[in-house]
Design an enzyme around this catalytic site. Structure first.
Site, PDB file in Angstrom:
ATOM      1  CD  GLU A 179      -3.174  -1.007   2.033  1.00 11.45           C
ATOM      2  OE1 GLU A 179      -3.133  -0.136   2.927  1.00 11.45           O
ATOM      3  OE2 GLU A 179      -4.122  -1.815   1.916  1.00 11.45           O
ATOM      4  CD  GLU A 302      -4.105  -5.819   2.735  1.00 11.78           C
ATOM      5  OE1 GLU A 302      -5.023  -5.082   3.177  1.00 11.78           O
ATOM      6  OE2 GLU A 302      -2.900  -5.604   2.939  1.00 11.78           O
TER       7      GLU A 302
END
Length: 498
Positions: A179, A302
């Site tokens: 991320e 995810e």
């Protein structure tokens, strides 16, 4: 919400065999977050809870049953604060640090590299390690890869042997950052692409260990990010990640309750999880322009539901209960990944235990399996199968001015000719009468299992079997194939043999 009652039709052509469904699509994710690692998986060798090398035996047995193919660790956001050297050596001398992302609690690093690799060995699953790019140096990442996989003598391999491991491990997957568009450095894609190119250089292949390198991909529908990374770094990556969480309300400020929801929120949740189809399709189209041979995989590492924290729990621990709504979310997503197995090489639900859409919940010595766990148990038969060409005509359900299908499915065939069909009925109160035509396949035997209950139904430590699979037999073989009546709010597995 409106839904019809006419017969729905599913056509399956067994001569149209598409790409193989990679087992890693059924992967999992364990982060140093809340009670996922500590108590959920690792209790320590001195615990009264039965364990092997500190790892819970009940959790091990449950994960083995669903044939977990790959496990991602140590994060997530935690990975971008993690120094691997903190988790090796004498446990009593390991540094204690603040887990700044998740709850501000002390991380004692008692579970580290050796423990994770031992866990993967016990599970006979592949290791997916996420490296620290925003908070760590190139040297730090290089050293970790050498410590893990180098099969010769060096100062680092001597240190590995001193810590109890002479031979190198096999590490199949390595994530270069996490991320990085957000908590992993707030980078622009152009900047990340250059940093990725630098860091991935030191993720070397030692001996016969071949590492599949995963670059940080987009947040949800950031298609520009995907385009930039594929354009500027596509030649030196094997996979690009995608993160998308299903929020019932669509708002991060107030995501909705894990247990207290009505019909409207049931359907808004399913509608938002179906958005995964658009995300995978559009990101794949961008990847196709840069990589028409489809060498690079889309790694959905995810995914899952994200609700407001369960009342009475630490908000930073992200603990939530798991209902039939989560089971439908899991079934829909896994069907989507199956249907896009030409580009989706791996997916990792968030997370394994006690965090977000967990497959396992624990309370000290107690453990329960969630509805999501049971979906993975049903769907495991797709692993390594060839995706079959199908065509579905079904009723739609009106949701907020748009429509979602009542039935969602995927179908595959194994090397020994057994067809696996997984079917989700998204209606919370209407059955689906399904007629299925099988082309080039004379079915002689069908077996089935079903997971079904009320939409809010869930398992508790007092009632661990409230939601559990049972035998399904509401089907019949006919001249064209078969017909089946799929109950509302259900996930059904059918296994067909010639």
């Amino acid at each position: 919400m409106k839904v019809g009652r006419k017969m729905m039709n599913l056509t399956i052509n067994t001569q149209i065999r598409k790409d193989r469904i990679n087992p890693e699509i059924y992967g999992h994710f364990a982060e140093h977050l809340g009670r996922c690692i500590y108590e959920g998986i690792f209790v320590g060798e001195e615990s009264d809870i039965p364990n092997v090398d500190g790892i819970r035996l009940d959790v091990l047995d449950a994960l083995k049953k669903i044939r977990i193919p790959v496990l991602r660790w140590p994060g997530g956001c935690f990975a971008e604060e993690y120094n691997w050297r903190s988790g090796i050596g004498d446990r009593s001398k390991r540094p204690q640090r603040i887990n700044v992302h998740w709850g501000g609690v002390i991380e004692d690093n008692s579970f580290g590299t050796h423990d994770f690799m031992r866990l993967c060995e016990l599970l006979d699953c592949k290791a997916y390690i996420n490296g620290n790019m925003s908070g760590g140096t190139v040297r730090e990442m290089s050293d970790w890869v050498e410590y893990l996989t180098f099969d010769g003598y060096s100062t680092l391999t001597a240190l590995r042997e001193e810590n109890g491991r002479k031979n190198p491990w096999k590490v199949e997957y390595f994530g270069v950052g996490n991320e990085n568009w957000g908590a992993g450095g707030n980078m622009r894609p152009e900047y990340y692409a250059d940093e990725y190119r630098k860091y991935q250089t030191v993720v070397r292949n030692y001996g016969d260990n071949q590492i599949y390198k995963v670059a940080c991909g987009p947040n949800s529908d950031d298609y520009y990010w995907t385009d930039v990374i594929m354009k500027n770094a596509g030649h030196c990556l094997d996979g690009i990640s995608l993160h998308y969480y299903t929020l019932p309300t669509g708002s991060w400020d107030s995501k909705g309750s894990d247990l207290e929801f009505d019909e409207k929120e049931w359907y808004s949740t399913l509608k938002r999880t179906l958005y995964m189809e658009e995300l995978v399709t559009r990101h794949s189209e961008i990847m196709n322009r840069h990589d028409p041979e489809k060498r690079v995989g889309l790694i959905v590492d995810e995914w899952g539901t994200w609700y407001d924290p369960h009342p009475g729990t630490n908000p930073g621990f992200l603990y939530q209960q798991n209902t039939m709504r989560d089971a439908l979310v899991a079934g829909i997503n896994l069907n989507i990944f199956n249907q896009h197995c030409d580009r989706v090489h791996m997916a990792n639900i968030a997370q394994t235990a006690n965090v977000l859409q967990s497959i396992i919940l624990t309370d000290k010595e107690k453990m329960i399996l969630t509805p999501t766990y049971h979906v993975f148990d049903l769907y495991k038969h797709h692993m390594d199968g060839a995706l079959l060409g199908t065509s579905l005509v079904c009723d739609n359900i009106e949701v907020d001015g748009s429509a979602i299908p009542q039935i969602h499915h995927s179908a595959s065939i194994s090397d020994n000719g057994i067809i696996t069909i997984t079917i989700c009925n998204l209606s919370h109160d209407k059955k689906a009468d399904l007629s299925s035509a099988l082309l080039n396949y004379d079915v002689s035997k069908i077996s089935g299992k079903i997971l079904s209950n009320e939409m809010n139904a869930h398992n508790t430590f007092d009632e661990p079997q409230n939601v559990a699979p049972s035998e399904f037999s509401d089907f019949s073989i006919n001249e064209d194939g078969f017909s089946a009546s799929i109950p509302p709010c259900s996930v059904v597995l059918l296994r067909l043999e010639k």
